[in-house]
Design an enzyme around this catalytic site. Sequence first.
Site, PDB file in Angstrom:
ATOM      1  N   THR A 180       0.872  -1.191   0.000  1.00 23.31           N
ATOM      2  CA  THR A 180       0.000   0.000   0.000  1.00 23.31           C
ATOM      3  C   THR A 180       0.897   1.226   0.000  1.00 23.31           C
ATOM      4  O   THR A 180       1.984   1.200   0.564  1.00 23.31           O
ATOM      5  CB  THR A 180      -0.867  -0.026   1.281  1.00 23.31           C
ATOM      6  OG1 THR A 180      -1.803  -1.077   1.158  1.00 23.31           O
ATOM      7  CG2 THR A 180      -1.590   1.292   1.519  1.00 23.31           C
ATOM      8  N   ARG A 208     -14.725  -6.141  -0.298  1.00 23.91           N
ATOM      9  CA  ARG A 208     -14.072  -5.806   0.971  1.00 23.91           C
ATOM     10  C   ARG A 208     -13.420  -4.417   0.868  1.00 23.91           C
ATOM     11  O   ARG A 208     -12.743  -4.094  -0.097  1.00 23.91           O
ATOM     12  CB  ARG A 208     -13.007  -6.855   1.289  1.00 23.91           C
ATOM     13  CG  ARG A 208     -12.192  -6.598   2.574  1.00 23.91           C
ATOM     14  CD  ARG A 208     -10.897  -5.883   2.299  1.00 23.91           C
ATOM     15  NE  ARG A 208     -10.066  -5.748   3.500  1.00 23.91           N
ATOM     16  CZ  ARG A 208      -8.970  -5.003   3.549  1.00 23.91           C
ATOM     17  NH1 ARG A 208      -8.572  -4.328   2.507  1.00 23.91           N
ATOM     18  NH2 ARG A 208      -8.270  -4.920   4.668  1.00 23.91           N
ATOM     19  N   GLY A 210     -10.897  -1.746   2.892  1.00 21.23           N
ATOM     20  CA  GLY A 210      -9.939  -1.621   3.999  1.00 21.23           C
ATOM     21  C   GLY A 210      -9.963  -0.228   4.599  1.00 21.23           C
ATOM     22  O   GLY A 210     -10.912   0.547   4.407  1.00 21.23           O
ATOM     23  N   ASP A 211      -8.898   0.093   5.326  1.00 17.47           N
ATOM     24  CA  ASP A 211      -8.815   1.394   6.005  1.00 17.47           C
ATOM     25  C   ASP A 211      -8.398   2.524   5.069  1.00 17.47           C
ATOM     26  O   ASP A 211      -8.705   3.691   5.334  1.00 17.47           O
ATOM     27  CB  ASP A 211      -7.825   1.315   7.171  1.00 17.47           C
ATOM     28  CG  ASP A 211      -6.421   0.955   6.686  1.00 17.47           C
ATOM     29  OD1 ASP A 211      -6.309   0.081   5.793  1.00 17.47           O
ATOM     30  OD2 ASP A 211      -5.448   1.542   7.186  1.00 17.47           O
TER      31      ASP A 211
HETATM   32  N1  ASP Z   1      -4.234  -1.247   4.830  1.00 15.99           N
HETATM   33  C1  ASP Z   1      -4.419  -1.908   3.586  1.00 15.99           C
HETATM   34  C2  ASP Z   1      -5.781  -2.568   3.561  1.00 15.99           C
HETATM   35  O1  ASP Z   1      -6.189  -3.114   4.567  1.00 15.99           O
HETATM   36  C3  ASP Z   1      -3.389  -2.947   3.303  1.00 15.99           C
HETATM   37  C4  ASP Z   1      -1.962  -2.564   3.613  1.00 15.99           C
HETATM   38  O2  ASP Z   1      -1.683  -1.462   4.021  1.00 15.99           O
HETATM   39  O3  ASP Z   1      -1.070  -3.416   3.429  1.00 15.99           O
HETATM   40  O4  ASP Z   1      -6.415  -2.563   2.540  1.00 15.99           O
END
Ligand code: ASP
Length: 312
Positions: A180, A208, A210-211
């Site tokens: 990321t 899905r 993510g954050d």
């Molecule tokens: N935070 C990212 C997610 O959950 C993944 C990552 O940072 O590796 O989509």
Amino acid sequence: MSKNHFGLVVHGGAGTMDRSAMTPEREQIFRAALEQSLKAGFAILQRGGSSLEAVETAVRVLEDDPHFNAGKGAVFTSAGTHQLDASIMDGKTLKAGAVMGVEHIKNPISLARLVMEKSSNVALEGAGAEAFAKENGVALVDQKYFFTQERWDAWQRIKEAAKGGDGKQFILSDQDKHGTVGAVALDQAGNLAAATSTGGTTNKPPGRVGDSPIIGAGTYANDATCAVSATGDGEYFIRANAAHDISALVEYRGLSVEEASRTVLAKVEKLGGTGGVIVIDRKGNMALPFNTSGMYRGHVDQNGKFVTEIYH
Ligand code: ASP
């Protein structure tokens, strides 16, 4: 010393990084990419450009680089597709923009900025986000654009591991999981901005989120406090409201960005999550803590010294 302070911090993901699997050549590739991203953002800040422009530009460079899990090089979902998430926030106005689960956008971070600037909404998802992109003249790309052999192989490994085990606990290398990207910046006018972009987690179920595209979880910026971009196990960063929590500790408890980010990372870890954050405040103080063995990261300030690092 009449120089105005400014600064830029970038990350390219955190995770369990097996040092023995990292060849000097590979390390060089990652560090060069981080430096290229920093240089692009630095050029903007140096000529008096905005932190918003700088973080978008820095993230775009990493989205275009196939080694990171954002834009080209995004990981595969369990359906063998790519779904990308991104968000951006302007600390001066507290305006924010996000896109979730987009499948045909070359640079999701720029679409997130467009959502912020050209719509009355904060977040657009999937087909709606892509329709908005089209309306605003953004060219859509084929899913094939995001393909890389490495991510494909990683997806095969994960599916194999899922068959054998309980379907949850995969032992994966860093290259399988992470990458990321994000950037935070302070410009010469004293304004802060943050941006984060990702392909999410490998083999994630379609839909899905993510954050990274969630304002307050993976991204946050407020001129009164700091700018934050996170990377790691998204579910935990969402539950900890990590990025905003860091800002809140600076705002209400007067903590430094270093103290605030470590406090919140400890909270994430207590929940069971791993990862890292990059933070910068109004004075140019930077913090880049992570609770994994490595985080691709780099920073530069008004003095123009570019620093890139991977391990502790
Ligand atoms: N935070 C990212 C997610 O959950 C993944 C990552 O940072 O590796 O989509």
